[in-house]
Design an enzyme around this catalytic site. Structure first.
Site, PDB file in Angstrom:
ATOM      1  CD  GLU A 127      15.422  82.055   5.433  1.00  0.00           C
ATOM      2  OE1 GLU A 127      14.255  83.598   5.949  1.00  0.00           O
ATOM      3  OE2 GLU A 127      16.117  82.013   4.666  1.00  0.00           O
ATOM      4  CB  SER A 132       5.638  73.974   4.115  1.00  0.00           C
ATOM      5  OG  SER A 132       5.766  73.034   5.343  1.00  0.00           O
ATOM      6  CB  ILE A 157      20.354  74.381  10.260  1.00  0.00           C
ATOM      7  CG1 ILE A 157      19.935  75.317   9.508  1.00  0.00           C
ATOM      8  CG2 ILE A 157      21.773  72.886   9.847  1.00  0.00           C
ATOM      9  CD1 ILE A 157      18.764  75.029   8.213  1.00  0.00           C
ATOM     10  CD  GLU A 363      15.439  66.528   3.284  1.00  0.00           C
ATOM     11  OE1 GLU A 363      15.771  65.505   1.797  1.00  0.00           O
ATOM     12  OE2 GLU A 363      15.964  67.228   3.555  1.00  0.00           O
TER      13      GLU A 363
HETATM   14  C1  LIG Z   1      15.010  68.188  13.895  1.00  0.00           C
HETATM   15  C2  LIG Z   1      15.170  68.888  12.216  1.00  0.00           C
HETATM   16  C3  LIG Z   1      15.678  68.776  11.880  1.00  0.00           C
HETATM   17  C4  LIG Z   1      15.912  69.887  10.594  1.00  0.00           C
HETATM   18  N1  LIG Z   1      17.105  70.063   9.833  1.00  0.00           N
HETATM   19  C5  LIG Z   1      16.526  71.020   8.788  1.00  0.00           C
HETATM   20  C6  LIG Z   1      18.107  71.093   7.787  1.00  0.00           C
HETATM   21  O1  LIG Z   1      19.153  70.666   8.113  1.00  0.00           O
HETATM   22  N2  LIG Z   1      18.089  71.685   6.893  1.00  0.00           N
HETATM   23  C7  LIG Z   1      16.710  72.744   6.845  1.00  0.00           C
HETATM   24  O2  LIG Z   1      17.092  73.562   6.154  1.00  0.00           O
HETATM   25  N3  LIG Z   1      15.991  72.385   7.326  1.00  0.00           N
HETATM   26  C8  LIG Z   1      15.504  71.950   8.496  1.00  0.00           C
HETATM   27  N4  LIG Z   1      14.652  71.218   9.249  1.00  0.00           N
HETATM   28  C9  LIG Z   1      13.402  72.114   8.945  1.00  0.00           C
HETATM   29  C10 LIG Z   1      12.607  70.983   8.110  1.00  0.00           C
HETATM   30  O3  LIG Z   1      12.543  70.354   7.235  1.00  0.00           O
HETATM   31  C11 LIG Z   1      10.964  71.867   8.791  1.00  0.00           C
HETATM   32  O4  LIG Z   1      10.812  72.208   9.585  1.00  0.00           O
HETATM   33  C12 LIG Z   1       9.668  70.900   7.674  1.00  0.00           C
HETATM   34  O5  LIG Z   1      10.107  71.623   6.320  1.00  0.00           O
HETATM   35  C13 LIG Z   1       8.509  72.251   8.246  1.00  0.00           C
HETATM   36  O6  LIG Z   1       8.680  73.444   8.001  1.00  0.00           O
HETATM   37  P1  LIG Z   1       8.207  74.056   9.547  1.00  0.00           P
HETATM   38  O7  LIG Z   1       8.603  74.250  10.287  1.00  0.00           O
HETATM   39  O8  LIG Z   1       8.229  75.734   8.266  1.00  0.00           O
HETATM   40  O9  LIG Z   1       6.426  73.960   9.065  1.00  0.00           O
HETATM   41  P2  LIG Z   1       5.205  74.870   8.653  1.00  0.00           P
HETATM   42  O10 LIG Z   1       5.926  74.757   7.445  1.00  0.00           O
HETATM   43  O11 LIG Z   1       4.846  76.070   9.405  1.00  0.00           O
HETATM   44  O12 LIG Z   1       4.333  74.026   9.054  1.00  0.00           O
HETATM   45  C14 LIG Z   1       3.009  73.680   9.630  1.00  0.00           C
HETATM   46  C15 LIG Z   1       2.151  72.967   9.208  1.00  0.00           C
HETATM   47  O13 LIG Z   1       1.340  72.320   8.249  1.00  0.00           O
HETATM   48  C16 LIG Z   1       1.274  72.060   7.278  1.00  0.00           C
HETATM   49  N5  LIG Z   1       1.496  72.984   5.955  1.00  0.00           N
HETATM   50  C17 LIG Z   1       1.752  73.914   5.928  1.00  0.00           C
HETATM   51  N6  LIG Z   1       1.768  74.232   4.237  1.00  0.00           N
HETATM   52  C18 LIG Z   1       0.415  73.335   4.070  1.00  0.00           C
HETATM   53  C19 LIG Z   1      -0.403  72.949   2.867  1.00  0.00           C
HETATM   54  N7  LIG Z   1       0.040  73.722   1.805  1.00  0.00           N
HETATM   55  N8  LIG Z   1      -1.759  71.970   2.882  1.00  0.00           N
HETATM   56  C20 LIG Z   1      -1.163  71.585   4.118  1.00  0.00           C
HETATM   57  N9  LIG Z   1      -0.736  71.578   5.225  1.00  0.00           N
HETATM   58  C21 LIG Z   1       0.364  72.543   5.061  1.00  0.00           C
HETATM   59  C22 LIG Z   1       2.569  71.393   7.495  1.00  0.00           C
HETATM   60  O14 LIG Z   1       2.778  70.029   6.920  1.00  0.00           O
HETATM   61  C23 LIG Z   1       2.640  71.618   9.213  1.00  0.00           C
HETATM   62  O15 LIG Z   1       1.656  69.734   9.475  1.00  0.00           O
HETATM   63  C24 LIG Z   1      14.450  70.407  10.191  1.00  0.00           C
HETATM   64  C25 LIG Z   1      13.805  70.607  11.234  1.00  0.00           C
HETATM   65  C26 LIG Z   1      13.552  69.251  12.044  1.00  0.00           C
HETATM   66  C27 LIG Z   1      12.385  69.531  13.325  1.00  0.00           C
END
Ligand SMILES: Cc1cc2nc3c(=O)[nH]c(=O)nc-3n(C[C@H](O)[C@H](O)[C@H](O)COP(=O)(O)OP(=O)(O)OC[C@H]3O[C@@H](n4cnc5c(N)ncnc54)[C@H](O)[C@@H]3O)c2cc1C
Length: 381
Positions: A127, A132, A157, A363
């Site tokens: 969302e 993460s 998504i 993922e």
């Molecule tokens: C092209 C694309 C396709 C996607 N397809 C899907 C899909 O089909 N379905 C779906 O549900 N999602 C999808 N996603 C979403 C994707 O899974 C998320 O972008 C990803 O899990 C990271 O979440 P975030 O973007 O909110 O980053 P955040 O969680 O905000 O993270 C930002 C940074 O902080 C770091 N971080 C966060 N928590 C910690 C911690 N505890 N310790 C150390 N570092 C941390 C992360 O590693 C990252 O470097 C897609 C994303 C993209 C870009």
């Protein structure tokens, strides 16, 4: 220990390679340039059985094992990451969630269409405010008679706007956090359910990425997927398979970068020799090839564990983090090996360099995979 693929697995890899070279390679650069979604290719993937790789034959799928699946994902991504992610997100996430946790009725209703590629599947966990930390989602699903009413927005998504079927997660008991989340099967056209904005991205231009919006979406109660409040727990199992597919995507993109580099260094000359004759260039190629082989072995090992029904979470995370970082390293080296040409749209390594970055993010980011691995080896799970 046996490293040999079975005759069937070798044949499947050959079919995937021939399809990728014959049908995807000629249009990959154009699709990247225009952002056109590869509908015609998806239709043919359906005819080949590649849109229902893990779906049992009684529900219209190919019923193949994870090793075969990883080989197909690798070969498609070796030629085009956009087609690759379209195919594996459909297979591993939406389709496999229904395959693993659906009732017989749900499987009968949805898996055949998905497996034949007549419907494309999307899967919504992330969302705008939670990625993460996925369990911190805000979307809600409230039971009203024979329906659940969903409100909220999913972000980033894959197949969000082209998909006809979506599996989405929402809070059904907000006070219970991760143990109060349920999964639902949604269909395009359900009142209150629509794709939101389509994103413009760094890479994977021909893959569709959009929001999913629930504005009082009315979902029949029979579309609850898995047990009430167990949606997030089930999601972890879905993600385990998804991470193996993402690892195979990293291997495929890395192999594509190496393929292009090998061809280039044999024909490009400098100082009266081909680039291939310089020690420094050979060293880079050797490191790329060794990295890729290690990533492939980790990926196939995770797939093999899954096929044997053994715990694979930690192996899938190791494969995912290693293969995605190998992919990024290989793409960076491939651009370097091409010199200025590598920076130009005309050469495939420029596209691979942009596409592969996703492998370190989707993922579960590399940081999240390291957390999963560390918790396992520290006995903190
Ligand atoms: C092209 C694309 C396709 C996607 N397809 C899907 C899909 O089909 N379905 C779906 O549900 N999602 C999808 N996603 C979403 C994707 O899974 C998320 O972008 C990803 O899990 C990271 O979440 P975030 O973007 O909110 O980053 P955040 O969680 O905000 O993270 C930002 C940074 O902080 C770091 N971080 C966060 N928590 C910690 C911690 N505890 N310790 C150390 N570092 C941390 C992360 O590693 C990252 O470097 C897609 C994303 C993209 C870009």
């Amino acid at each position: 220990m046996n490293f040999d693929l079975t005759a069937e697995q070798q044949e499947i890899r050959k079919v995937a390679r021939e399809f990728a070279l014959g049908e995807i390679a000629p249009v990959a650069a154009r699709h990247d340039e225009t952002g056109e979604f590869p509908h015609a290719i998806v239709k043919k993937l359906g005819e080949l059985g590649f849109m229902g790789v893990l779906v049992p034959p009684e529900y219209g799928g190919a019923g193949l094992d994870y090793v075969s699946y990883a080989l197909i994902v690798e070969e498609l991504n070796r030629v085009d990451g956009s087609v690759g992610i379209t195919m594996w997100a459909h297979n591993s996430l939406c389709t496999n969630h229904i395959n693993l946790f659906g009732t017989k009725v749900q499987k009968g209703k949805y898996l055949g269409r998905l497996a034949r590629g007549e419907a494309i599947g999307a899967w919504g966990l992330t969302e705008p405010g939670s990625g993460s930390d996925a369990a911190a989602m805000k979307s809600t699903a409230v039971r009203q008679g024979e329906h659940f009413v969903l409100n909220g927005t999913k972000a980033f998504i894959t197949n969000g706007s082209v998909g006809q079927i979506a599996v989405v997660m929402a809070l059904t008991d907000p006070a219970r956090g991760a143990k109060g989340i349920s999964a639902f099967i949604l269909e395009k056209g359900m009142p209150g359910f629509s794709p939101g904005q389509r994103y413009a991205k760094l890479g994977l231009h021909a893959s569709d990425t959009s929001e999913l919006v629930f504005d009082g979406a009315r979902v029949p109660a029979e579309n609850l997927l898995g047990e009430l409040n167990l949606g997030f727990v089930n999601t972890l199992q879905v993600l385990e398979g998804g991470r193996i597919a993402m690892a195979a995507m990293g291997v495929g993109l890395a192999q594509g970068a190496l393929d292009a580099s090998l061809a280039y260094v044999k024909q490009r000359t400098a100082f009266g020799k081909t680039l291939a004759e310089f020690d420094g260039i050979q060293g880079m190629l050797a490191e790329m090839a060794t990295d890729i082989e290690a990533a492939r072995l980790l990926t196939l090992r995770a797939a093999y564990l899954k096929d044997r029904g053994q715990p694979a979470r930690h192996a899938a995370s190791m494969a995912k983090v290693f293969a995605s970082e190998v992919g990024m390293r290989a793409a960076t080296r491939a651009v370097q090996l091409h010199g200025g040409a590598g920076y130009m749209r005309e050469f495939p390594v420029e596209r691979i360099f942009r596409d592969v970055k996703l492998c370190e993010i989707g993922e579960g980011t590399s940081e999240v995979q390291r957390m999963v691995i560390a918790r396992e080896i520290l006995g903190m799970r």
